[in-house]
Design an enzyme around this catalytic site. Structure first.
Site, short mmCIF file in Angstrom:
data_model
loop_
_atom_site.label_atom_id
_atom_site.label_comp_id
_atom_site.label_asym_id
_atom_site.label_seq_id
_atom_site.Cartn_x
_atom_site.Cartn_y
_atom_site.Cartn_z
N LYS A 1 -14.80 35.11 -21.38
CA LYS A 1 -14.84 35.26 -22.84
C LYS A 1 -13.91 34.21 -23.44
O LYS A 1 -12.99 33.73 -22.78
CB LYS A 1 -14.34 36.65 -23.23
CG LYS A 1 -15.22 37.77 -22.65
CD LYS A 1 -15.59 38.79 -23.71
CE LYS A 1 -16.41 39.92 -23.13
NZ LYS A 1 -17.83 39.88 -23.52
N ASP B 1 -17.73 43.85 -15.57
CA ASP B 1 -18.58 43.88 -16.76
C ASP B 1 -19.89 43.11 -16.52
O ASP B 1 -20.96 43.62 -16.85
CB ASP B 1 -17.82 43.27 -17.95
CG ASP B 1 -18.61 43.32 -19.25
OD1 ASP B 1 -19.35 44.29 -19.45
OD2 ASP B 1 -18.48 42.39 -20.07
N HIS C 1 -25.29 41.39 -14.05
CA HIS C 1 -26.09 40.25 -14.49
C HIS C 1 -26.04 39.07 -13.51
O HIS C 1 -27.06 38.50 -13.13
CB HIS C 1 -25.64 39.74 -15.86
CG HIS C 1 -25.51 40.79 -16.92
ND1 HIS C 1 -26.30 41.91 -16.94
CD2 HIS C 1 -24.70 40.89 -18.00
CE1 HIS C 1 -25.97 42.65 -18.00
NE2 HIS C 1 -25.00 42.04 -18.64
N GLU D 1 -18.98 32.87 -22.80
CA GLU D 1 -19.09 33.38 -24.17
C GLU D 1 -17.96 32.80 -24.99
O GLU D 1 -16.85 32.60 -24.47
CB GLU D 1 -18.99 34.90 -24.17
CG GLU D 1 -20.16 35.59 -23.51
CD GLU D 1 -20.07 37.10 -23.64
OE1 GLU D 1 -20.78 37.66 -24.47
OE2 GLU D 1 -19.28 37.71 -22.90
N ARG E 1 -22.48 63.59 -32.83
CA ARG E 1 -21.59 64.54 -33.49
C ARG E 1 -21.36 64.08 -34.94
O ARG E 1 -20.31 63.58 -35.27
CB ARG E 1 -20.27 64.58 -32.73
CG ARG E 1 -19.54 65.89 -32.90
CD ARG E 1 -18.37 65.94 -31.98
NE ARG E 1 -17.64 64.67 -32.01
CZ ARG E 1 -16.59 64.39 -31.26
NH1 ARG E 1 -16.15 65.25 -30.41
NH2 ARG E 1 -15.97 63.23 -31.34
N ASP F 1 -30.34 46.60 -16.91
CA ASP F 1 -29.53 45.39 -16.79
C ASP F 1 -30.26 44.42 -17.72
O ASP F 1 -31.30 43.86 -17.36
CB ASP F 1 -29.54 44.87 -15.35
CG ASP F 1 -28.70 43.61 -15.23
OD1 ASP F 1 -28.71 42.80 -16.17
OD2 ASP F 1 -28.03 43.44 -14.21
N HIS F 2 -29.73 44.23 -18.91
CA HIS F 2 -30.57 43.57 -19.94
C HIS F 2 -30.88 42.11 -19.58
O HIS F 2 -31.80 41.53 -20.12
CB HIS F 2 -29.97 43.72 -21.34
CG HIS F 2 -28.85 42.79 -21.65
ND1 HIS F 2 -27.57 43.00 -21.22
CD2 HIS F 2 -28.81 41.64 -22.36
CE1 HIS F 2 -26.80 42.03 -21.66
NE2 HIS F 2 -27.52 41.18 -22.35
N LYS G 1 -34.64 39.34 -20.06
CA LYS G 1 -34.71 38.04 -20.77
C LYS G 1 -35.87 37.22 -20.22
O LYS G 1 -36.05 37.14 -19.00
CB LYS G 1 -33.39 37.28 -20.59
CG LYS G 1 -32.20 37.90 -21.34
CD LYS G 1 -30.95 37.06 -21.18
CE LYS G 1 -29.72 37.78 -21.67
NZ LYS G 1 -29.47 37.70 -23.09
C1 BG6 Z 1 -22.99 42.73 -21.76
C2 BG6 Z 1 -21.51 42.70 -21.57
O1 BG6 Z 1 -23.62 43.27 -20.64
O2 BG6 Z 1 -23.47 41.41 -21.96
C3 BG6 Z 1 -20.80 42.02 -22.74
O3 BG6 Z 1 -21.01 44.03 -21.46
C4 BG6 Z 1 -21.43 40.68 -23.01
O4 BG6 Z 1 -19.41 41.89 -22.48
C5 BG6 Z 1 -22.94 40.80 -23.11
O5 BG6 Z 1 -20.88 40.19 -24.23
C6 BG6 Z 1 -23.58 39.45 -23.27
O6 BG6 Z 1 -24.96 39.58 -23.42
P1 BG6 Z 1 -25.86 38.36 -23.86
O7 BG6 Z 1 -27.24 38.85 -23.80
O8 BG6 Z 1 -25.38 37.97 -25.24
O9 BG6 Z 1 -25.56 37.26 -22.88
#
Ligand code: BG6
Length: 513
Positions: free
Chosen positions: A365, A262, A267, A243, A68, A204-205, A209
């Site tokens: 965190k 989260d 993960h 983190e 938007r 799921d990133h 990795k």
């Molecule tokens: C995300 C979370 O999936 O992964 C975030 O929503 C987190 O809260 C992040 O900061 C961390 O990703 P990475 O790849 O830096 O470990």
């Protein structure tokens, strides 16, 4: 070989099964919803450029932004340019950028705007004509899940979700996949009404990795680990995702969600499944998923959730030499918020291999430093033929998979301290990616976006895994919801005292990575 819609280009002289060859996406484009979000700017756009720079995208690749905003194509290109300049992993090359940017289009509109979705459809047809995207388009929903139904409904209404025999349509969704089992099922209902399961790619990133993919190589390409990978030798496993950052500008997403939903739901449970699963019969999506699902369905909760879980919320404290705010003083967070920013849980796995082996998962965190690792901690030797003094400093053997940031693997074992007396102390043996491989690892998003464009599914969790993970987490979240406020911990420390007590009850300690 060519999959539906000619997605994969393969040199006919090469063995199509050879996974060492660079995999290059066939003609296609990507439509990005949520172009103004953090994820798009920091991860998706840079990853697309990095793929182009590595020569893994087709020459006519197109990227369509939808938002938007009153933007022309050039304004959108400028946004992508800034993001690439700031966040791309590989060097900026003008000629790569130029070719890529020719395929950029922008469609202004909100998710209820029929005319804008008509324009999106015309844009895709135009790209098929002028850029040769051949009807192959992926729709990347980098937007809050509450909008999925609107966007997916519009794609269907406007005839953009249908694939043909010669072209494909795929949808990419980002977590959170719901906030509990029921909402995850509802979300899936919405998506699967329009897209068949094989066209849905859940990101799921962590699975993208390199160090996470290496878990399977470590376990199943070698012979020295598997014989001791069981309850006869393993004392316990610690999975840590720490983190040092706070929630930054993500209050809207994070508050009410919290640390467990989260990242444990996705993960950390995925990491646990990869560590614990049996060897798949083949290295393909179906076999991998089946083994992961077996583990997730065998997970058991501890007898007492009070004693075997912990949650905390960061308070003011020192982080990276700077005095930082507590969670409830962050912008847009209510002073009364009970959202946890730290979570630790003890899980079991009811299989012969893992009987009585606790898996401790923790995430937080504003902890001491940024580190993600999996530590497999072994039982002590059943007998030590040394004097008690000689082994005073000997701990437990461990294999530590360092997921990030210092990627590698460490083995810890006892060694004799040089000298005339017999004194045994822990030492480390290290494998570091940086010192071993000359090429830096691709970002997770490069790998995953390429896999979407290739239609290659092994690294994407399926709905069943998502549901099994919620099955594990739901009772814990319900239990916590009854329990009042999470315990405060000062920023820059290693979490709440209750997490240390939780392990102390089992006669163990958290590692200090
Ligand atoms: C995300 C979370 O999936 O992964 C975030 O929503 C987190 O809260 C992040 O900061 C961390 O990703 P990475 O790849 O830096 O470990």
């Amino acid at each position: 070989m060519t999959s539906a819609g000619g997605s994969t280009y393969t040199n006919p002289l090469r063995d199509p099964q050879d996974r060492r060859l660079p995999r290059i996406a066939g003609p296609c484009g990507l439509v990005l919803f949520g172009v103004t979000g953090d994820l798009s700017r920091k991860k998706v756009m840079p990853a697309i450029y990095d793929l182009a720079n590595r020569g893994l995208l087709p020459p006519g690749f197109s990227l369509v932004g939808y938002a938007r905003r009153d933007w022309a194509d050039e304004d959108f290109a400028q946004i992508v340019h800034d993001s690439v300049k700031q966040y791309a992993r590989t060097e900026f090359r003008e000629e790569v950028w130029k070719q890529l940017a020719e395929g950029f289009r922008f469609v202004p509109g909100d998710f209820a705007d029929d005319a804008a979705f008509d324009q999106l459809k015309r844009t895709l047809t135009e790209l098929d004509d002028v850029r040769g995207t051949a009807g192959n388009h992926a729709f990347y929903l980098s937007i809050p899940p509450k909008f999925f139904a609107d966007v997916i409904g519009q794609l269907k209404e406007h005839g953009m979700a249908e694939q043909s025999d010669t072209s494909w349509r795929r949808v990419v969704v980002e977590k959170p996949f719901g906030h509990d089992l029921a909402s995850a099922q509802e979300l899936n209902r919405v998506v699967s009404e329009v897209f068949p399961a094989e066209s849905v790619f859940r990101i799921d990133h962590y699975l993208g990795k390199e160090t996470v993919q290496n878990i399977l190589a470590l376990r199943f390409a070698n012979n020295m680990f598997e014989p001791i990978w069981n309850s006869n030798y393993v004392d316990h496993v610690q999975i840590t995702m720490a983190e040092d950052i706070g929630i930054g500008g993500r209050a809207g997403y994070y508050d009410g969600i919290g640390a467990a939903r989260d990242v444990i739901q996705n993960h950390l449970l995925q990491l646990m499944a990869l560590i614990a699963m049996e060897e798949p019969s083949a290295f393909d999506a179906t076999s991998l998923r089946m083994e992961k699902q077996k583990i997730l369905s065998a997970v058991t909760l501890p007898a007492s959730l009070d004693h075997s879980t912990a949650r905390g919320q960061y308070d003011e404290g020192w982080s990276g030499g700077e005095l930082v705010k507590g969670y409830t003083d962050e912008d847009d967070i209510a002073a009364t918020s009970t959202t946890e920013t730290y979570a630790a849980i003890k899980l079991g796995i009811g299989t012969r291999r893992w009987a009585e082996v606790p898996f401790y998962l923790r995430v937080g965190k504003r902890l001491g430093r940024r580190v993600t690792e999996v530590a497999v901690v072994f039982k002590r030797a059943p007998h030590l033929p040394f004097s008690v003094n000689a082994t005073e400093d000997l701990g437990q053997n461990a294999l530590v998979i360092r997921i990030q940031p210092d990627e590698g693997i460490t083995t810890r074992f006892g060694a004799k301290v040089p000298g005339t007396a017999m004194e045994i102390r822990d030492v480390n043996m290290d494998f570091a990616y940086g010192g071993t491989f000359t090429e830096s690892s691709p970002e997770a998003y490069e790998r995953l976006i390429l896999d979407v464009l290739l239609g290659d599914p092994p690294l994407f969790p399926q709905q069943r895994e998502v549901e099994l993970s919620w099955n594990i987490l739901d009772p814990i979240m319900k239990h916590w919801a009854k329990g009042g406020r999470p315990e405060k911990y000062p920023s820059g420390t290693w979490g709440p005292a209750s997490a240390d007590k939780m392990l102390a009850r089992d006669g163990r300690k958290w590692r200090r990575p």
